[in-house]
Each structure stands twice: as C-alpha cells, then as structure tokens.
Enzyme design. Structure first.
Site, PDB file in Angstrom:
ATOM      1  N   CYS A   1     -25.813   5.114  12.935  1.00 49.47           N
ATOM      2  CA  CYS A   1     -26.716   6.110  13.487  1.00 49.47           C
ATOM      3  C   CYS A   1     -26.288   7.504  13.039  1.00 49.47           C
ATOM      4  CB  CYS A   1     -26.732   6.041  15.007  1.00 49.47           C
ATOM      5  SG  CYS A   1     -27.179   4.416  15.665  1.00 49.47           S
TER       6      CYS A   1
ATOM      7  N   LYS B   1     -23.284  -8.119  -3.264  1.00 51.65           N
ATOM      8  CA  LYS B   1     -24.374  -7.244  -3.702  1.00 51.65           C
ATOM      9  C   LYS B   1     -25.688  -8.006  -3.778  1.00 51.65           C
ATOM     10  CE  LYS B   1     -22.473  -3.539  -3.650  1.00 51.65           C
ATOM     11  NZ  LYS B   1     -21.855  -4.181  -2.491  1.00 51.65           N
TER      12      LYS B   1
ATOM     13  N   GLU C   1     -17.556  -9.512  -4.766  1.00 48.07           N
ATOM     14  CA  GLU C   1     -18.383  -8.304  -4.686  1.00 48.07           C
ATOM     15  C   GLU C   1     -19.758  -8.532  -5.303  1.00 48.07           C
ATOM     16  OE1 GLU C   1     -19.457  -4.318  -3.864  1.00 48.07           O
ATOM     17  OE2 GLU C   1     -18.072  -5.774  -2.986  1.00 48.07           O
TER      18      GLU C   1
ATOM     19  N   LYS D   1     -24.840   2.191   6.109  1.00 46.74           N
ATOM     20  CA  LYS D   1     -23.776   2.673   5.239  1.00 46.74           C
ATOM     21  C   LYS D   1     -22.460   2.836   5.996  1.00 46.74           C
ATOM     22  CE  LYS D   1     -22.669   4.206   1.133  1.00 46.74           C
ATOM     23  NZ  LYS D   1     -22.761   3.307  -0.023  1.00 46.74           N
TER      24      LYS D   1
ATOM     25  N   ARG E   1     -27.289   6.262   5.604  1.00 47.24           N
ATOM     26  CA  ARG E   1     -26.457   5.519   6.548  1.00 47.24           C
ATOM     27  C   ARG E   1     -27.164   4.264   7.049  1.00 47.24           C
ATOM     28  NH1 ARG E   1     -22.501   9.146   9.027  1.00 47.24           N
ATOM     29  NH2 ARG E   1     -22.658   8.076  11.015  1.00 47.24           N
TER      30      ARG E   1
ATOM     31  N   HIS F   1     -13.821 -29.342  -4.486  1.00 46.41           N
ATOM     32  CA  HIS F   1     -13.420 -29.628  -3.109  1.00 46.41           C
ATOM     33  C   HIS F   1     -14.554 -29.397  -2.112  1.00 46.41           C
ATOM     34  CE1 HIS F   1      -9.307 -30.214  -4.357  1.00 46.41           C
ATOM     35  NE2 HIS F   1      -9.327 -29.069  -5.006  1.00 46.41           N
TER      36      HIS F   1
ATOM     37  N   TRP G   1     -29.769   2.822  14.293  1.00 43.44           N
ATOM     38  CA  TRP G   1     -29.656   1.434  13.826  1.00 43.44           C
ATOM     39  C   TRP G   1     -29.416   0.599  15.072  1.00 43.44           C
ATOM     40  CZ3 TRP G   1     -26.092  -2.632  13.466  1.00 43.44           C
ATOM     41  CH2 TRP G   1     -26.326  -3.571  12.463  1.00 43.44           C
TER      42      TRP G   1
ATOM     43  N   ASN H   1     -24.396   8.471  19.360  1.00 40.21           N
ATOM     44  CA  ASN H   1     -23.803   7.446  18.500  1.00 40.21           C
ATOM     45  C   ASN H   1     -22.623   6.834  19.240  1.00 40.21           C
ATOM     46  OD1 ASN H   1     -25.558   8.272  16.528  1.00 40.21           O
ATOM     47  ND2 ASN H   1     -24.009   9.163  15.188  1.00 40.21           N
ATOM     48  N   GLY H   2     -22.435   5.552  19.110  1.00 42.83           N
ATOM     49  CA  GLY H   2     -21.310   4.889  19.746  1.00 42.83           C
ATOM     50  C   GLY H   2     -21.772   3.801  20.698  1.00 42.83           C
TER      51      GLY H   2
END
Length: 595
Positions: free
Chosen positions: A2, A483, A479, A590, A27, A502, A77, A103-104
């Site tokens: 946020c 993506k 990575e 983000k 973000r 395996h 968010w 935020n939080g």
C-alpha cells in the site's frame, strides 16, 4: 505494498496527490482513493477499484466542490477484506470528521472493533484500518486536539502502522509511524508525507524518515522538524530518486526499459564498489567483524539472489553458506561466528524484518543488502550495502536482481580478501570478471530479443513449464520460473536437473516445455536426454549450441548471470502475447509489508 501520500500545498492538493499516487503504482494496488478538503470546509472522498486514471477522471469530472490545498491519498493492496470501493482508503469515523489512510496491520483490530461496537460505533467495513478512525473519534471527543487524539488512540494499538489523518473541521493533518515506513518533507511546493520517496521525488531532495512511535503534525511549523518520541529529532536524508528516472523513455513498458537498463545498472554498482573490492576496503568500510559462515535471509527474487551469493562464497572461499526463506526462518539456530545477510529490494519486506528479530536475540552481525538505504531494514542492520539499481517501476524484479547479485558478490569477495581467504591476484581476477558482466548482459539482450519472441509465441498454449539447471545455474532457473509465473499466470516450477528422475519426470509428456539453464555442466546432457525421450520440448539458454546461446565456455563462480536476460524476455513476451500487463501483474506488489 500500500502507498500513502499526504500534503499541505500552496496549490490545489489534488494535483499533487494524483502525481504522487501514479508514482506509487509500481508498488502494486487494487484500489485507490483520496480525501481532499474543500474551500467550503468539507472533506470529500473519492475512491475506486480501477486504476488511478479512473480516479483522475472522477475528480476532473467534477465533485461539486472547489478543492482546496490539503489532502491525503492511498493505494491499497487488499489484506483485510476484498478489493471493493467500500474497503478502499481513506476510511472515516461515525461523524465523518476523521479521514484516515493506513499501511500496516492492526493485530488487535477484532477486540477493538467489538469494544467500539458495544460503545455505539457503527462500522462500514471489515477493514482493520477503520478501527483507527473510531478510536481517534473517541479520543478527539475527550481531548479536542487532533495530535493528542492520534497519540492516545495509537496507545491502544498492537501491530504496525504508517498513517495520515485529516480532520475536517480544522484541515489539520497528523502522520505517525511504527514498524511501517513513512517520511516527511518540506518543499517550496508545500509539506508532504509519503510512504515512499518515489511519490514526492519531483518536489524535493531532502526528507526525514519517521522513527517507530513518531507522531507529527504536517504543518508549516513542523514538517520534517518535529522531534519524535524520547525527544529525538529525525535525521534529514538525501533523496536517491531523481525526477525523470522513472519515465518510459521510448520503451513499450517499464519491464522492457528495466531489462535494457541492466548493463548500465550493473556498471553503476561496479563503479561504486569495484575499486575497493580486491583490496578488502569495501568489507572493512562496513565495520563488521570477520565471519566463518554466512546465513542469507530473503524472499522471492531476493532469495534467489542470495542463493547466488552463497554459491560464490562456498566455491571461492570454502566458507559454509546457507539460505532461508524469511517467512519460515523463525527458530532457526544461529551458529557462532555467523554473518546474517538480509536481502530485500525495498528494505520493507515484513517477512525479512520479522526474521531478523529472532536473530537479534542471539545478536549475530547483521548486514542488509537493499535498494533503499533509508529503509527499515537498513536502519535495523549493523551495516548496509546499497544495490544501486535505481528506480524499478515494474512489479516483477529485473535489474534489482542482477544488482543484488553483483553487489552481494562484490561484498563477499572483498570479505574474503580482507580476511586473508583470497589472495590479491585471485581477487583481482574475480573483479575483472565482474567488470565483464555489463557487456555480457548487453550481448545476451541483443541475442534474446531476436530469438526469444517467436519461441514465446509458439509456447503460448502451454499450460505449464519446467525449468532445470545444475550447480550455479539453479538460482537462475528459479528466478526464470518465478518471472514466468508472475507475468504469464502459467505454472512454472524449477528443479535441480538431477532431481527429474526422482519425481518431476512424471510431469513430462509430449510438448511439455522444459527450459534448461545451461552452465556447461557435463551432466546436463543426460538430463536433457531424459526429457527428450519423453517428448518434452527443450528450450536451452546458455552456452554455444543452446537454443538461445548467450554465455561463453566457462561459467563464473556466481553462475551464468547472462541467462537471466533471455528468461526475463521469455516471461515478458509470453505475458504480452497472452494480453497481460507486464508492469502490474495481478495479486502482486512491489513492496510486501504484510506477512
């Protein structure tokens, strides 16, 4: 995640709020809103679950009021409650006197909500942030002063917060922080508070970061000057963003721009750190004691970068090195002589911040590797290394990954040189190899832009992908898979190539795409043969003879870093072919500031 913006400006506040909110888009968010004081003394709230363009249209279309020079804004968010207009910030109290963005996490929100409901408060949402509005409403009734009311309300809160509170009657704005980032700045345009310097970088070079427990009124007499709790005066810091750094500059999207920026970004890291690597000065400048083992903590892309750093340390210095998923690292044993390397792009990753708390009880040396040297993580660590990637707007990390790898490798090579584990000539050879990385990334980009797009189009109907590698190539396979998942919404899993037999071979059938990160390991050929025998489609990235040849014959001890460029381009092109927004993938943010 946020984002918060609050301002008292000399021109209409909404003009600044909208610019700042756009700069916070990177973000990630699923709703956005503002509360702005009008010239008539009211406060109007405009919120939407669409993008900021929709908020802009709603405001420009007319609110029925002339908007004044004080306001707050927020990108949300969703954590508590779905993404709806009702749940979007700013929230308000029963009377409409208080507007608040937060935020939080309010950990005792349920208990507080029950008590407030019993005393007669009516809640419009199930969002934890709304509890704060009603607490402040009660405290304001007692004290009559917004600053005192906010301080009193926060005394009842358990959890983390960065808040901005706008009072309708007076137009006063009070901001506060605890465990969640918030900064304030005085500029020639007015006074600002924001959760991220990106929001206000266009208007200021200097800012102060609020400490835990700080409560400050945003006003001409106090912005950036008021002391926090215990009479402590916040330190003025320099802005690391610059206006113009976050434009597209002719690129179709930010991800394309940031992929192309990787050679320049890595060059910047090496220009800054390079002269002091082989002589050990980089390590000595951190003021940390020698260590005999390394424990890396990170999440997602940062954890993949940490794995690369661990591989380097083990292979070059023979130093034991391990890496842990931050969200699962509570209770891990910290061995004597260990250095804890905490990696976070934003420096505000909640899982990482929580993970280092348990280690503080044992008190190992703590080194932060982050793209934000003014972040919470940087302030809590014993030393900090800036990965110097610059602004990264796309939610899916690209240049921050390679900069984390190069900066982290540079520090570890310098530590080995400083502690006598690596001779000067060997250290110099490694630095020379590091300095070749920008050219290698640039060359890989040129090759990949030609070869990868048609491959992505051919694979658009594939329901899922497997990525394999061996040794130093494994973090890059991880990575690459991450993506592809983030951007294309296809499942993608990575495995050490030797693990195929395996279990994962059961996933291979005719046409299954298997992406191979080829670091010239001689055993990879057998693993590729296993896939081909079952009809799998091989897309190899790496040495000469690969589907996408981007590396030389020998792999550096940090692995085939060039391979990440075609893997990024594969994910981007697949997502674009499927019609998805590569800069704002769904459900992702983000800066992940919740557990």
């Amino acid at each position: 995640m946020c984002g918060i913006i609050a301002c008292r400006t000399h021109a209409p506040a909404v003009d600044y709020l909208l610019v700042a909110l756009r700069r916070l888009e990177y973000r990630g968010y699923d709703s956005v809103g503002v509360a702005v004081k009008t010239t008539g003394g009211q406060v109007v709230r405009i919120r939407t679950v669409e993008r900021i363009d929709a908020l802009d249209r709603a405001i420009r279309g007319g609110t029925g009021y002339e908007l004044d020079r004080v306001g707050i804004g927020h990108t949300r968010w969703a954590t508590h409650g779905p993404a709806t207009e009702a749940n979007a910030h700013p929230h308000t109290d029963c009377t409409g006197r208080i507007s608040l963005v937060h935020n939080g996490i309010i950990e005792n929100a349920h208990e507080l909500r029950q008590a407030l409901s019993i005393s007669g408060h009516h809640f419009a949402t199930g969002v934890d942030s709304e509890v704060l509005c009603h607490l402040i409403e009660d405290c304001l009734t007692i004290s009559g002063d917004l600053l005192c009311a906010v301080q009193a309300a926060l005394a009842s809160i358990e959890g983390s917060w960065a808040i901005a509170v706008l009072e309708e009657r007076t137009g006063r704005v009070v901001v506060a922080a605890n465990g969640s980032p918030l900064l304030v700045a005085r500029t020639e345009h007015g006074d600002f508070a924001a959760s991220d310097i990106a929001a206000i970088a266009e208007w200021t070079d200097d800012f102060t970061v609020l400490g835990d427990g700080d409560v400050i009124e945003l006003s001409v007499s106090s912005a950036g000057q008021s002391a926090g709790k215990n009479g402590r005066k916040p330190v003025v810091r320099q802005c690391i963003w610059r206006n113009g750094e976050d434009g597209l500059n002719g690129h179709a999207d930010f991800m394309a721009k940031e992929i192309d920026e990787q050679p320049t970004a890595v060059s910047r890291v090496l220009d800054e750190l390079g002269p002091n690597i082989a002589n050990g000065r980089l390590w000595h400048s951190l003021g940390l004691a020698p260590f005999n083992r390394l424990q890396v903590i990170g999440c997602g892309t940062s954890l993949n970068a940490g794995q690369v750093i661990c591989n380097l340390l083990r292979r070059v210095g023979g130093v034991p090195a391990s890496f842990s998923v931050a969200s699962e690292s509570a209770g891990e044993i910290v061995e004597p002589g260990a250095l804890c390397l905490a990696i976070s792009q934003s420096g505000e990753t909640s899982d990482v911040l929580n993970a280092i708390v348990s280690r503080r009880a044992v008190d190992p040396a703590m080194l932060a590797l982050t793209n934000n040297p003014h972040s919470t993580l940087a302030r809590r660590a014993d030393a900090v290394v800036n990965c110097l990637a610059g602004p990264e707007i796309g939610v899916a990390a690209t240049k921050t990954f390679v900069c984390q790898v190069v900066a982290g490798v540079a520090v570890m090579v310098s530590a080995l040189a400083a502690n006598g584990c690596l001779g000067r000539s060997a250290a110099n050879r490694l630095v020379d190899d590091l300095r070749r990385i920008p050219a290698q990334l640039s060359s890989a980009g040129t090759v990949a832009k030609c070869l990868v797009p048609p491959i992505a189009e051919e694979l658009a109907d594939a329901p899922g992908f497997i990525f394999i590698a061996r040794g130093t190539g494994i973090p890059y396979a991880a990575e690459g898979a991450l993506k592809l998942k983030e951007l294309s919404y296809r499942w993608a899993e990575h495995y050490p190539a030797g693990e195929l037999k395996h279990g994962p071979l059961a996933l291979i059938s005719s046409g299954t795409p298997v992406v191979v990160v080829d670091n010239a390991d001689s055993k990879l050929a057998n693993n590729i043969a296993e896939v081909q025998a079952r009809g799998g489609r091989i897309i190899s990235v790496g040495s000469l003879g690969s589907t996408v040849p981007v590396t030389g014959e020998l792999s550096a001890p940090w692995g085939p870093i060039e391979t990440i460029v075609p893997l990024q381009i594969l994910a981007r092109n697949l997502a674009l072919f499927l019609g998805f927004d590569v800069d704002k993938p769904r459900n992702l943010a983000k800066s992940v500031t919740v557990e």
